[in-house]
Design a protein around this motif. Structure first.
Motif, PDB file in Angstrom:
ATOM      1  N   PHE A   1       2.805   5.911  -2.934  1.00 43.00           N
ATOM      2  CA  PHE A   1       3.878   6.795  -3.377  1.00 43.00           C
ATOM      3  C   PHE A   1       3.974   6.814  -4.903  1.00 43.00           C
ATOM      4  CE2 PHE A   1       6.523   6.496   0.776  1.00 43.00           C
ATOM      5  CZ  PHE A   1       5.572   7.302   1.403  1.00 43.00           C
ATOM      6  N   ALA A   2       3.755   5.650  -5.527  1.00 41.46           N
ATOM      7  CA  ALA A   2       3.808   5.588  -6.991  1.00 41.46           C
ATOM      8  C   ALA A   2       2.717   6.449  -7.613  1.00 41.46           C
ATOM      9  CB  ALA A   2       3.675   4.139  -7.459  1.00 41.46           C
ATOM     10  N   LEU A   3       1.564   6.524  -6.955  1.00 39.31           N
ATOM     11  CA  LEU A   3       0.449   7.341  -7.454  1.00 39.31           C
ATOM     12  C   LEU A   3       0.568   8.795  -7.000  1.00 39.31           C
ATOM     13  CD1 LEU A   3      -2.469   4.817  -6.833  1.00 39.31           C
ATOM     14  CD2 LEU A   3      -1.428   5.428  -9.037  1.00 39.31           C
ATOM     15  N   ARG A   4       1.657   9.106  -6.269  1.00 46.76           N
ATOM     16  CA  ARG A   4       1.934  10.467  -5.795  1.00 46.76           C
ATOM     17  C   ARG A   4       0.809  11.017  -4.921  1.00 46.76           C
ATOM     18  NH1 ARG A   4       5.017  13.540 -10.850  1.00 46.76           N
ATOM     19  NH2 ARG A   4       6.639  11.953 -11.107  1.00 46.76           N
ATOM     20  N   MET A   5       0.311  10.154  -4.056  1.00 48.59           N
ATOM     21  CA  MET A   5      -0.694  10.586  -3.102  1.00 48.59           C
ATOM     22  C   MET A   5      -0.017  11.251  -1.912  1.00 48.59           C
ATOM     23  SD  MET A   5      -3.109   7.172  -3.262  1.00 48.59           S
ATOM     24  CE  MET A   5      -4.294   7.814  -2.093  1.00 48.59           C
ATOM     25  N   ASN A   6      -0.796  11.891  -1.072  1.00 46.81           N
ATOM     26  CA  ASN A   6      -0.260  12.568   0.114  1.00 46.81           C
ATOM     27  C   ASN A   6       0.484  11.556   0.993  1.00 46.81           C
ATOM     28  OD1 ASN A   6      -0.222  13.571   2.942  1.00 46.81           O
ATOM     29  ND2 ASN A   6      -1.280  15.327   2.034  1.00 46.81           N
ATOM     30  N   PRO A   7       1.790  11.761   1.238  1.00 49.11           N
ATOM     31  CA  PRO A   7       2.569  10.780   2.013  1.00 49.11           C
ATOM     32  C   PRO A   7       2.005  10.526   3.402  1.00 49.11           C
ATOM     33  CG  PRO A   7       4.031  12.344   0.917  1.00 49.11           C
ATOM     34  CD  PRO A   7       2.643  12.866   0.743  1.00 49.11           C
TER      35      PRO A   7
ATOM     36  N   GLY B   1      -2.793   5.461   6.406  1.00 48.96           N
ATOM     37  CA  GLY B   1      -3.737   4.465   5.914  1.00 48.96           C
ATOM     38  C   GLY B   1      -3.143   3.069   5.884  1.00 48.96           C
ATOM     39  N   SER B   2      -1.888   2.953   5.439  1.00 44.96           N
ATOM     40  CA  SER B   2      -1.247   1.638   5.386  1.00 44.96           C
ATOM     41  C   SER B   2      -1.014   1.083   6.788  1.00 44.96           C
ATOM     42  CB  SER B   2       0.073   1.718   4.623  1.00 44.96           C
ATOM     43  OG  SER B   2       0.995   2.557   5.300  1.00 44.96           O
ATOM     44  N   ALA B   3      -0.707   1.959   7.741  1.00 43.92           N
ATOM     45  CA  ALA B   3      -0.509   1.499   9.125  1.00 43.92           C
ATOM     46  C   ALA B   3      -1.814   0.973   9.712  1.00 43.92           C
ATOM     47  CB  ALA B   3       0.035   2.644   9.974  1.00 43.92           C
ATOM     48  N   ILE B   4      -2.904   1.692   9.479  1.00 45.89           N
ATOM     49  CA  ILE B   4      -4.207   1.229   9.979  1.00 45.89           C
ATOM     50  C   ILE B   4      -4.602  -0.087   9.311  1.00 45.89           C
ATOM     51  CG2 ILE B   4      -6.670   1.760  10.027  1.00 45.89           C
ATOM     52  CD1 ILE B   4      -5.914   4.716  10.304  1.00 45.89           C
TER      53      ILE B   4
ATOM     54  N   LEU C   1       0.831  -1.209   0.000  1.00 49.11           N
ATOM     55  CA  LEU C   1       0.000   0.000   0.000  1.00 49.11           C
ATOM     56  C   LEU C   1       0.863   1.255   0.000  1.00 49.11           C
ATOM     57  CD1 LEU C   1      -2.808  -1.018   2.547  1.00 49.11           C
ATOM     58  CD2 LEU C   1      -2.961  -0.910   0.055  1.00 49.11           C
ATOM     59  N   VAL C   2       1.943   1.230   0.758  1.00 45.22           N
ATOM     60  CA  VAL C   2       2.866   2.374   0.784  1.00 45.22           C
ATOM     61  C   VAL C   2       3.484   2.591  -0.590  1.00 45.22           C
ATOM     62  CG1 VAL C   2       5.031   3.258   1.721  1.00 45.22           C
ATOM     63  CG2 VAL C   2       3.369   2.191   3.242  1.00 45.22           C
TER      64      VAL C   2
END
Length: 224
Positions: free
Chosen positions: A17-23, A29-32, A12-13
């Motif tokens: 990042f590949a989609l240049r979403m808000n880090p 989100g990936s942690a949850i 998910l991370v």
């Protein structure tokens, strides 16, 4: 049996990042998601976040430091730093960054990691001083040359911190190395690991110092 499903959080991370979403949103989100996949309920996941924040609450100091740096820059910190370098007859970009590399490694080696860094020293002080030294020695710089000087300034901080901090035995990376080696039957004290980091730090200083010395030559050739 080992459950590999929580590793989806890593994917998910990478995808975020590949989609240049808000880090911040990606990591949160990936942690949850990782916690939920690992059979933790939402309350337990949030509690884990809170405990981690409380254990690392020194990070909150950033919110005090950033406004101070902003005010200093607003009232000409970068310009004054550049003016100081222009008054130094023998100052060059390479020499300045080599001195900063030495300072960064020494302070990191004794545990003073927060005395320097990208927001508090590189952007407001080191990079403007390096640019001023380059312009003083070689005249006006092109945009590519200026960006290269900034990149070398940031890289110098990274190299100094990365290879200097492991000499300080009371740091998380040393504990991580110690625990990893212990799982394979190698029992080493943190101080022993810290001593073995010294040759790597010396080699890093010599290699990056040579690159900084060559930077002066490259700027000189491009300015001719």
């Amino acid at each position: 049996m080992i459950n590999y499903w929580p590793l989806i959080g890593i994917l998910l991370v990478v995808a975020g990042f590949a989609l240049r979403m808000n880090p911040m949103l990606v990591v949160t989100g990936s942690a949850i998601a990782t916690g939920l996949i690992a059979a933790m309920d939402l309350h337990e996941v949030i509690s884990t976040f809170g405990k981690a924040f409380n254990d690392n609450r020194i990070i909150a100091i950033v919110w005090i430091v950033l406004p101070v740096i902003g005010l200093l820059e607003r009232f000409g910190l970068q310009q004054r730093a550049a003016a100081v370098i222009r008054k130094m007859r023998n100052a060059t970009t390479g020499r300045l960054l080599i001195l900063y590399l030495l300072y960064r490694q020494i302070t990191a080696a004794i545990g003073l990691h927060s005395t320097a860094g990208h927001p508090q020293t590189v952007r407001p002080l080191v990079a403007p001083m390096a640019l001023a030294a380059a312009e003083k020695q070689h005249g006006g710089l092109t945009e590519d040359e200026a960006e290269k000087v900034k990149a070398y300034s940031a890289a110098t901080d990274n190299v100094g911190l990365f290879f200097g901090e492991d000499i300080f035995f009371a740091i998380g990376s040393i504990v991580l190395i110690q625990q990893t080696l212990a799982t394979y039957g190698y029992s080493l004290a943190p101080l022993e690991l810290a001593l073995w980091a010294i040759p790597s730090a010396i080699a890093a200083f010599l290699i990056h110092g040579a690159r900084l010395a060559l930077l002066d030559r490259r700027l000189g050739r491009s300015g001719q």
